[in-house]
Design an enzyme around this catalytic site. Structure first.
Site, PDB file in Angstrom:
ATOM      1  CG  LEU A  88      40.148  29.881  36.806  1.00 47.38           C
ATOM      2  CD1 LEU A  88      38.846  29.655  37.226  1.00 47.38           C
ATOM      3  CD2 LEU A  88      40.217  29.930  35.346  1.00 47.38           C
ATOM      4  N   GLY A  94      41.637  33.200  48.850  1.00 51.56           N
ATOM      5  CA  GLY A  94      42.666  32.126  48.290  1.00 51.56           C
ATOM      6  C   GLY A  94      42.577  31.897  47.069  1.00 51.56           C
ATOM      7  CG  ASP A 212      34.664  43.351  48.826  1.00 52.03           C
ATOM      8  OD1 ASP A 212      35.181  44.353  48.659  1.00 52.03           O
ATOM      9  OD2 ASP A 212      35.369  42.627  48.915  1.00 52.03           O
TER      10      ASP A 212
END
Ligand SMILES: Nc1ncnc2c1ncn2[C@@H]1O[C@H](COP(=O)(O)OP(=O)(O)O)[C@@H](O)[C@H]1O
Ligand SMILES: [Mg+2]
Length: 434
Positions: A88, A94, A212
């Site tokens: 995806l 990761g 973030d």
């Protein structure tokens, strides 16, 4: 591609607590402060966990949050061994793969697609980011936060299992080439949803700073409801009389607030700045940093800021892919809001709840100029009516009629006459280093 400002390294097991504080003895109580109806556990409460007791500790501490603890073998089965056809996306943590869970995997599981994020053991992030995400997302529930379903902590493996978001990230949707661009009202809906997610975090009884905020961390449901994911960098907000939290500077270049980069002092206003950057990306269709542009235009904020408060200049920076199909009033208000969020002075930025209030009406403004690209197919009846109208009037009043028809169809996308080519979402673009 975005570049991380500083390190994110594999954190030794003994350093999962505050970034600059030494390990503290484990507190007795699992939770520190009241959060809604339950006590929210924070990272500090789980200091010094060894790999053997951590999983147990977590499942006891987070027992009320209904998180499922998976084993690696189960996650391999549901993702077809993390096959590339299920890939995806990928950020700094990761790769993320699609999978499907149901009762057969574990009694009590609702049958549903999921996204499985797997810590890249050679990557830049590690145990701390994984734990931060489990602790925050495991306990915070809101329609604009992605739902964490469970996790896996087996030997050195660290995985997270989330609800699957069919339209992927905002980054992919906004910047994908060769596809229909996001319409104006959808952009405003996404901005509003993401703002509600941030406002919820900032206004929680024990506030959270997200740290973030950017397009690749905003995920989209099938109806473009925006949800924040990726809590690897989230921090508890300042407590007591403190005005800020001191941290190592982490985040993503182009999105992090200038005062935070300079001082390491983190406040909710740093998130508001990052929100301003994403709002600007939605308006302009440009990424926060684009090295391929002429030097003056590489930094989106610096380039766009002088034009945000000038209605005559605003059209110069609006995304050309919108083809002029946006509400001018809405764009003006959104640009003024972005300008405030991007203020150099954090105190002059609006709070996220003010941002939500400002954005709320924008998705409904309907002074969208009439476009020429909407192709409508008249029904037989309309065709006949049109024919007779032409015969009767034989003048340009007929033109106005058609004009109105186009406008109506543009406004009601459910109209069967509207040919609306919505592209299928594909997730093969890797956003390394996001
Ligand atoms: N729940 C999900 N549903 C669909 N796609 C997802 C989901 N979670 C992540 N992704 C995809 O994977 C990418 C990286 O996920 P993210 O949680 O931001 O990871 P990282 O912590 O590595 O940055 C996202 O930008 C998105 O494209
Ligand atoms: Mg990410």
């Amino acid at each position: 591609m975005t570049v991380k400002i500083t390190w994110r390294s594999i954190v030794p097991m003994c350093c999962v607590n505050g970034e600059e504080e030494p390990c503290k003895p484990k507190k007795e109580a699992a939770a520190v402060t009241k959060q809604g109806s339950f006590l929210r556990l924070s990272l500090l409460d789980l200091s010094n966990p060894s790999s053997t007791t951590l999983s147990e500790d977590l499942s006891i501490s987070l027992a009320g949050s209904n998180l499922h603890v998976f084993i690696l073998a189960e996650l391999k089965v549901i993702t077809q061994s993390f096959s590339s056809s299920n890939f995806l996306g990928e950020g700094g943590f990761g790769p993320v793969h699609k999978g499907f869970i149901d009762e057969k995997l574990r009694p009590g599981l609702n049958a549903q697609p999921v996204a499985v994020k797997h810590l890249d053991l050679e990557g830049l992030q590690g145990h701390r980011e994984w734990l931060t995400e489990v602790i925050f997302l495991g306990q915070l529930r809101h329609p604009h936060l992605v739902k964490l379903i469970g996790y896996c902590c087996e030997e050195e493996h660290r995985l997270l299992v989330y609800e699957y978001m069919p339209r992927g990230s905002l980054e992919n949707q906004l910047f994908r080439r060769y596809s229909v661009s996001l319409p104006w009202s959808t952009r405003m809906k996404i901005a509003l949803g993401a703002a509600k997610g941030l406002a919820f975090l900032h206004e929680a009884e024990k506030p959270v700073i997200y740290r973030d905020f950017k397009g690749s961390n905003i995920l989209l449901d099938s109806d473009y409801t925006a949800k924040l994911s990726d809590f690897g960098l989230a921090k508890d907000g300042p407590e007591g009389d403190n005005t800020h939290v001191s941290t190592r500077v982490m985040g993503t270049q182009g999105y992090a607030a200038p005062e935070y980069i300079m001082t390491g002092h983190l406040t909710a206003m740093s998130d508001v700045y990052s929100f301003g950057v994403v709002l600007l990306e939605l308006l302009t269709g440009r990424r926060s940093v684009e090295k391929s542009r002429p030097p003056r235009e590489q930094n989106l904020v610096e380039w766009a800021r002088p034009m945000l408060n000038d209605p005559r200049k605003l059209s110069r920076i609006m995304d050309p892919r919108l083809e002029g199909q946006y509400s001018e009033t809405g764009a003006r208000k959104a640009a003024a809001l972005a300008y405030q969020c991007l203020s150099h002075r954090p105190k002059q930025r609006p709070t996220m709840s003010t941002v939500v209030k400002t954005l709320e009406p924008l998705k409904d403004f309907d002074d969208i100029s009439v476009g020429t690209f909407v192709f409508t197919v008249p029904t037989d009846q309309e065709f006949k009516e049109n024919e007779s109208a032409t015969a009767a009037k034989k003048n340009n009043s007929n033109h106005r009629q058609n004009h109105k028809l186009h406008r109506q169809n543009f406004r009601s996308p459910k109209s069967p006459k509207l040919i609306h080519s919505e592209s299928n979402h594909s997730f093969n673009s890797k956003s390394k280093g996001a």
